[in-house]
Design a protein around this motif. Sequence first.
Motif, PDB file in Angstrom:
ATOM      1  N   ASN A 642     -19.786 -27.823  27.797  1.00  5.66           N
ATOM      2  CA  ASN A 642     -18.919 -26.668  28.031  1.00  5.66           C
ATOM      3  C   ASN A 642     -19.524 -25.398  27.474  1.00  5.66           C
ATOM      4  O   ASN A 642     -19.414 -24.310  28.076  1.00  5.66           O
ATOM      5  CB  ASN A 642     -17.542 -26.905  27.406  1.00  5.66           C
ATOM      6  CG  ASN A 642     -16.665 -27.775  28.285  1.00  5.66           C
ATOM      7  OD1 ASN A 642     -16.798 -27.766  29.507  1.00  5.66           O
ATOM      8  ND2 ASN A 642     -15.775 -28.546  27.664  1.00  5.66           N
ATOM      9  N   PHE A 643     -20.166 -25.514  26.315  1.00  6.63           N
ATOM     10  CA  PHE A 643     -20.845 -24.346  25.727  1.00  6.63           C
ATOM     11  C   PHE A 643     -21.938 -23.854  26.676  1.00  6.63           C
ATOM     12  O   PHE A 643     -22.065 -22.653  26.938  1.00  6.63           O
ATOM     13  CB  PHE A 643     -21.438 -24.748  24.374  1.00  6.63           C
ATOM     14  CG  PHE A 643     -21.991 -23.595  23.587  1.00  6.63           C
ATOM     15  CD1 PHE A 643     -21.231 -22.979  22.603  1.00  6.63           C
ATOM     16  CD2 PHE A 643     -23.277 -23.111  23.813  1.00  6.63           C
ATOM     17  CE1 PHE A 643     -21.741 -21.915  21.876  1.00  6.63           C
ATOM     18  CE2 PHE A 643     -23.788 -22.047  23.098  1.00  6.63           C
ATOM     19  CZ  PHE A 643     -23.013 -21.455  22.119  1.00  6.63           C
ATOM     20  N   LYS A 644     -22.707 -24.787  27.210  1.00 10.48           N
ATOM     21  CA  LYS A 644     -23.807 -24.427  28.102  1.00 10.48           C
ATOM     22  C   LYS A 644     -23.292 -23.843  29.410  1.00 10.48           C
ATOM     23  O   LYS A 644     -23.830 -22.838  29.910  1.00 10.48           O
ATOM     24  CB  LYS A 644     -24.653 -25.674  28.361  1.00 10.48           C
ATOM     25  CG  LYS A 644     -25.877 -25.414  29.205  1.00 10.48           C
ATOM     26  CD  LYS A 644     -26.896 -26.548  29.081  1.00 10.48           C
ATOM     27  CE  LYS A 644     -26.266 -27.893  29.355  1.00 10.48           C
ATOM     28  NZ  LYS A 644     -27.272 -28.994  29.284  1.00 10.48           N
ATOM     29  N   TYR A 691     -11.044 -16.503  30.663  1.00 11.37           N
ATOM     30  CA  TYR A 691      -9.690 -17.026  30.485  1.00 11.37           C
ATOM     31  C   TYR A 691      -9.614 -18.477  30.931  1.00 11.37           C
ATOM     32  O   TYR A 691      -8.957 -19.309  30.284  1.00 11.37           O
ATOM     33  CB  TYR A 691      -8.698 -16.169  31.275  1.00 11.37           C
ATOM     34  CG  TYR A 691      -7.251 -16.529  31.007  1.00 11.37           C
ATOM     35  CD1 TYR A 691      -6.570 -15.966  29.936  1.00 11.37           C
ATOM     36  CD2 TYR A 691      -6.583 -17.448  31.813  1.00 11.37           C
ATOM     37  CE1 TYR A 691      -5.245 -16.305  29.678  1.00 11.37           C
ATOM     38  CE2 TYR A 691      -5.265 -17.800  31.562  1.00 11.37           C
ATOM     39  CZ  TYR A 691      -4.599 -17.213  30.488  1.00 11.37           C
ATOM     40  OH  TYR A 691      -3.297 -17.553  30.214  1.00 11.37           O
ATOM     41  N   ASP A 692     -10.312 -18.815  32.023  1.00 15.85           N
ATOM     42  CA  ASP A 692     -10.263 -20.181  32.525  1.00 15.85           C
ATOM     43  C   ASP A 692     -10.926 -21.144  31.540  1.00 15.85           C
ATOM     44  O   ASP A 692     -10.400 -22.243  31.285  1.00 15.85           O
ATOM     45  CB  ASP A 692     -10.966 -20.256  33.883  1.00 15.85           C
ATOM     46  CG  ASP A 692     -10.760 -21.601  34.561  1.00 15.85           C
ATOM     47  OD1 ASP A 692      -9.666 -21.812  35.099  1.00 15.85           O
ATOM     48  OD2 ASP A 692     -11.687 -22.434  34.524  1.00 15.85           O
ATOM     49  N   PHE A 693     -12.059 -20.778  30.983  1.00 17.40           N
ATOM     50  CA  PHE A 693     -12.703 -21.628  29.990  1.00 17.40           C
ATOM     51  C   PHE A 693     -11.808 -21.800  28.771  1.00 17.40           C
ATOM     52  O   PHE A 693     -11.685 -22.896  28.218  1.00 17.40           O
ATOM     53  CB  PHE A 693     -14.049 -21.023  29.580  1.00 17.40           C
ATOM     54  CG  PHE A 693     -15.212 -21.546  30.361  1.00 17.40           C
ATOM     55  CD1 PHE A 693     -15.846 -22.717  29.993  1.00 17.40           C
ATOM     56  CD2 PHE A 693     -15.677 -20.870  31.477  1.00 17.40           C
ATOM     57  CE1 PHE A 693     -16.922 -23.205  30.709  1.00 17.40           C
ATOM     58  CE2 PHE A 693     -16.752 -21.348  32.206  1.00 17.40           C
ATOM     59  CZ  PHE A 693     -17.386 -22.518  31.829  1.00 17.40           C
ATOM     60  N   ILE A 698     -12.074 -25.754  27.449  1.00 14.14           N
ATOM     61  CA  ILE A 698     -12.487 -25.956  26.054  1.00 14.14           C
ATOM     62  C   ILE A 698     -11.386 -26.737  25.343  1.00 14.14           C
ATOM     63  O   ILE A 698     -10.274 -26.246  25.153  1.00 14.14           O
ATOM     64  CB  ILE A 698     -12.750 -24.614  25.352  1.00 14.14           C
ATOM     65  CG1 ILE A 698     -13.865 -23.847  26.081  1.00 14.14           C
ATOM     66  CG2 ILE A 698     -13.119 -24.833  23.893  1.00 14.14           C
ATOM     67  CD1 ILE A 698     -14.143 -22.472  25.516  1.00 14.14           C
ATOM     68  N   SER A 699     -11.699 -27.942  24.945  1.00 11.97           N
ATOM     69  CA  SER A 699     -10.668 -28.829  24.381  1.00 11.97           C
ATOM     70  C   SER A 699     -10.272 -28.446  22.966  1.00 11.97           C
ATOM     71  O   SER A 699      -9.130 -28.660  22.552  1.00 11.97           O
ATOM     72  CB  SER A 699     -11.185 -30.284  24.398  1.00 11.97           C
ATOM     73  OG  SER A 699     -11.509 -30.683  25.702  1.00 11.97           O
ATOM     74  N   GLY A 700     -11.175 -27.890  22.201  1.00 14.69           N
ATOM     75  CA  GLY A 700     -10.899 -27.651  20.784  1.00 14.69           C
ATOM     76  C   GLY A 700      -9.788 -26.666  20.514  1.00 14.69           C
ATOM     77  O   GLY A 700      -9.207 -26.658  19.417  1.00 14.69           O
TER      78      GLY A 700
END
Length: 927
Positions: A642-644, A691-693, A698-700
């Motif tokens: 997700n970061f990438k 906003y979507d991410f 992003i689960s955290g």
Amino acid sequence: MAPKGSNRANSQNDAVQRLEIPRGTQVSKGKPSDYSSHGVTDNDIFLLPSSDLQLLGILTAIAAAIRLFRIYQPSSVVFDEVHFGGFASKYIKGKFFMDVHPPLAKLLITLAGWLAGFNGDFDFKDIGKDYVEPSVPYVAMRLLPALMGVMTVPTIFLTLKAAGCRTMTAAMGAGLIIFENGLLTQSRLILLDSPLIVFTAFTALAWTCFTNQHEQGPSRAFDPSWWFWLTATGVGLGATVSVKWVGLFTIAWIGSLTILQLWVLLGDTKTVTPRLWFKHFSARVFCLIIIPMAFYMALFAIHFVCLVNPGDGDGFMSSEFQATLNSKGMQDVPVDVALGSRVSLRHHNTQGGYLHSHNHMYPTGSKQQQITLYPHKDENNIWLLENQTQPEGLDGPITGPKAWDTLDPIFIQDGAIIKLYHITTDRRLHSHDVRPPVSEAEWQNEASAYGYEGFEGDANDLFRVEIVKSMCDGAEAKKRLRTIQTKFKLVHVMTGCSLFSHKVKLPDWAYEQQEVTCAKQGTLPNSIWYVEQNEHPMLGANAEKVNYRNPGFLGKFWELQKVMWTTNAGLVDSHAWDSRPPSWPILRRGINFWGKDHRQIYLIGNPVIWWSSTAAIAVYLTFKGLSILRWQRGYQDYDNVNFKRFDYEIGTTVLGWAFHYFPFYLMQRQLFLHHYFPALYFAIMALCQIYDFTTNRISGLGLKERPAIGRGGIAAFLALSIVAFTLYAPLSYGNPWTQDACKKVKLFDTWDWDCNTFHTDLAQYSAGSPSAANAEKTGTPSANLQNEEQTPGSDANVTPQPSVAESILNREEKVEYRDQDGNLLDEKQVAELEGKVSFSTRYETRTRVVDADGNEIADGSAGAEGFAPPHPDVDREPETAADVPENDGRDSPATASLDGDIGKEKAVNEAKTGMPRPASEAKEATK
């Protein structure tokens, strides 16, 4: 360790397995062994569920309602409709014009008008000019950019879906486009920005879909959908750059991402052979270079087919180019120039004006007859070439300028000393040690016409022909004067100065034609002349002839590109409504478009959307900076998929924003808020993706497990945007507004619309509306007409209200002072600046008519046509003349037909009178 062959077999098996994975699901869970990207899903927009399509239809319908609401309002020319509507007239009439923008959007606007019955007779000359009475199909012409503005809404929805965003996030992006006031204002008028944005958006959509195909790896390479989206990207690039050259920034964005893709392919040594890499390379060259170039050039081919007649733009072009236009081409003329030839001399450097004189005198200096440069063919351009001495006859010297008419032609050689006799005024080209009226430098001498019929001239009439051999065409042209082929200087024998012209216009007394002087140290290009027309009685039909070379399509195309570039780069003057790039992301100021009948159209964005999108860019840049620092310190953040993906997907969008924003910092030309619109589109996309991410991927953060929070955030943000949209809608639509409501939402002084323009009460608009049309035509206030329309049943005991004209107490006049940014200065600030700075007149004094309550009212004498700046990105006129007719300066006419001569001069360059000027403030408009 397994053998290499087994690895290749496993790789092939993996490829087969990937083909069987349903679309819309994640392609690979682990890190891929080929060039496919980790964590990518197949986001095929052709496979959207019906619920998404229904939502897309609803959003598009809302966009249509917002964009088309009262599109007939105002029913008069607004802002740059002066120019882009005028271009439609010229297309239909086939009159050549020069504009700094490519032709696609203008051709589409013309097509819309033509299909609606527009015949090109309306000239769109002035802001506020009525559309209704001459039956101009302006609504149909406005519909084209409006519908393109509507299409931007489904385009951003589909782009966000192709980028992997959830449906609600895509709907948020579409809603932000719908309720962005600046985009709304631009899309409701006959302007180019709406087509530019929709083609930019389409290109982003096509590229996003292609990237999604590419990132799924070798299994999708070169399949039909892969080719479709790559080709669509090329078509989008061609369309974008064919509207405005801002499309070059889009090409740069796509080009940089293409290079990145090819670099990644080059590193995949397992599945990409050198031959396959070149296949990828060739496909991208064809689709992303060849197709856009072909599209762009095809539009100019259509442009040239439509514009076949001379017009006010042909003065920008070379003689060879002009000769391709109807009635501009000339017959073959004798190539050799002899004593006694009647010639027209054309200047080589400044748009090729003709050496010209007319029967009007300089008001200063010698007060002799004016010499100018004039861009059109005219009998006042004809000169007869005489020797310095008269020819000898049987009975002595033959007198008169026609002495060589019966003699065998004597060709004019390099170094010959000649006189130039102006046939229509019987004066000769003359120079002396007198400063010109405008360019009063010591190295400049006045060029004039001196003499009278029967006068043989004097030594100051003598000029030496100096052929510039390096610029001549052919060996003979380097030895003697030859029509078109020989380029030469005319050096004044007595003073050594050269006949010279440059891009300096003379004042009104010379009808703003271009100055001609005799320069002692003039630059070579501005001192070069050549013969275009040539006639001699003794050069018969069998004489060698010459004509301009036909430049062909490629020659015309390349020349027009150079003229467009030069003209665009020359738009460097400051303007009341211009702004610089640092002010755009914070929405520091807008543009005044139109004002009339206590209404105003002012280009300003929705501050909620504008500032939020700018904040999103800042968030990503901060993230990128921190991620680079952490990467340098050895953190393995990029191992997180997700970061990438956050970095790459949003980074791609922010790169698009950067390419459409930062190049403007390098430009010295005039710039305006609307130049930021393509970058704004990318900023809105970045806002939605972030906003979507945050809420969905992003689960955290815990928001992924609580989708109601994300949906609620979208609803709240859209509601806030709609509130802001509603507050500023009167400026977008030109709707009635009150002064109090205006002042409440005017957050900054740099938002420089005038709240005093509006009524104090909305009821005042309804009171004047029934007779608004008549009031506009006659100048009679609507309130007076209403009093006349009272019915016999009215209460006679009611005290009659005074008419507007009766209630005017006085007329106030004041001069407004503003700084370089357009900010209004008060009297104290002006007093402090006096003696420290110089004030230039950019704001003319206007009359402000007020009633008994102190409210400003419309007044025809004050100029009620509407106030708006003209735009820089429009056709400018050649430097040689302007739209001012020549008046007869003496009792005797200067030419055989004075009326014809005046008519020709009057038709030159409509730049000045055609420029829209704000009626209420008489400000110079936006160039």
